[in-house]
Design a protein around this motif. Sequence first.
Motif, short mmCIF file in Angstrom:
data_model
loop_
_atom_site.label_atom_id
_atom_site.label_comp_id
_atom_site.label_asym_id
_atom_site.label_seq_id
_atom_site.Cartn_x
_atom_site.Cartn_y
_atom_site.Cartn_z
N THR A 41 -9.88 -1.29 6.74
CA THR A 41 -9.49 -1.56 5.36
C THR A 41 -10.50 -0.86 4.47
N ASP A 42 -10.36 -1.04 3.16
CA ASP A 42 -11.34 -0.43 2.26
C ASP A 42 -12.67 -1.16 2.34
N ALA A 66 -0.33 3.04 8.09
CA ALA A 66 -0.56 1.80 7.35
C ALA A 66 0.28 0.70 7.97
N THR A 184 -7.00 3.97 -0.66
CA THR A 184 -6.89 2.53 -0.87
C THR A 184 -7.86 2.07 -1.95
#
Length: 403
Positions: A41-42, A66, A184
């Motif tokens: 994830t970010d 994703a 993201t």
Amino acid sequence: MSVSVEVPSLGESVTEGYIAEWKVKVGDHVQADDIILDLETDKITVAVPSPVSGTVVSLHGEIDDAVDVGAVIAVIEEGDAPAASAKVDAKEEAAPKAAAQPAAKKADAAQAPEGLSPAVSRLVEENNLDPSKIKATGPNGRLLKGDVLAHLEKPQGGVQPPAASQGSNEAREERVKMSRLRQTVARRLVEAQQTAAMLTTFQEADMSGIQAIRKKYQERFVKSHGIKLGYMSFFVKAAVEALKEFPAVNAEIDGDEIVYKNYYNIGVAIGGGPKGLVVPVIQDADQLGFAEVEQYITDLAGKVKDNSLSLAELQGGTFSITNGGIYGSMLSTPILNPPQSAILGMHNIIERPVAVNGEVVIRPMMYLALSYDHRIIDGREAVTFLKRIAELLENPERILLEL
């Protein structure tokens, strides 16, 4: 019995992740809690374990795809490990499913340099990089995907400008596709600005009182607690005291309701890791002393550097603090960390001439910034809150005495 493996919760306000690396292939037998894949994830890399022991029947998704939280990413047929001959049959039967993976990606995995994951190998090859020249931050010196992305985002020295005779700016440009991580981050920052009615108010603080305390007690503090007394613990404690007086700054909007938090989990922005800037959370900061806050921050900073933060350490924040001053920033407008309603920005401490009791003196001054959601926090509250923090910083004994 077939068991579906779903994308787990990835943290507050995070609805999707990206497949970073498959640890298994169709036909493999896994034990319960064996890692099936890594998701990015970010904020963090999440290892997804198998819920049961059994044989991998199918995998859904390619590297960099994703995937939404709750989506099925693998199916495992529960049971004991098959016999050797059965394993061969299973692999042969699984071949058509495995063939669905692009041939290029199979080739990447087969030709991956020793010690590199397929995802890292592909990035290295696509960008014609030398892995030995990229700083590795993974366990045992392992090169992570985040290391390669961070390397690509750095300006590369030694680039020769094109000859003027080429006459086109295109010859002097380089186009690099944004990483999934950067995409993201960019999307969430824009969403934060578009969703909240964000404003920023500013204040300045004389840091001479804190500097005097640190100078006077630093040696004794280190001997007693085994850690240095920094600036951040003063800011965390000052923020807690101010939040108690202005509960709206510690609240958030949920639909048509305001949720007031009667606890104080302070997020502290920390950079330097393969993920860039992340905001781990000091849980129940109001219950910690200065030494405990400093130790908490030191531990979190180490985990950021090692890319070993857990989801729990990134969740539950009610208010955040970011320090652009460590990079030399004099003034900035920090962006909100949703769903929080405010964020405090620290900046560089600079000696400046200021008027004190009618005389011009030189003092170590810092600009403070508070970005806030005007939907829930009025301007008067924001200004008074920030002024209160400045007062506490200028009179640090009031923090200790809770005055």
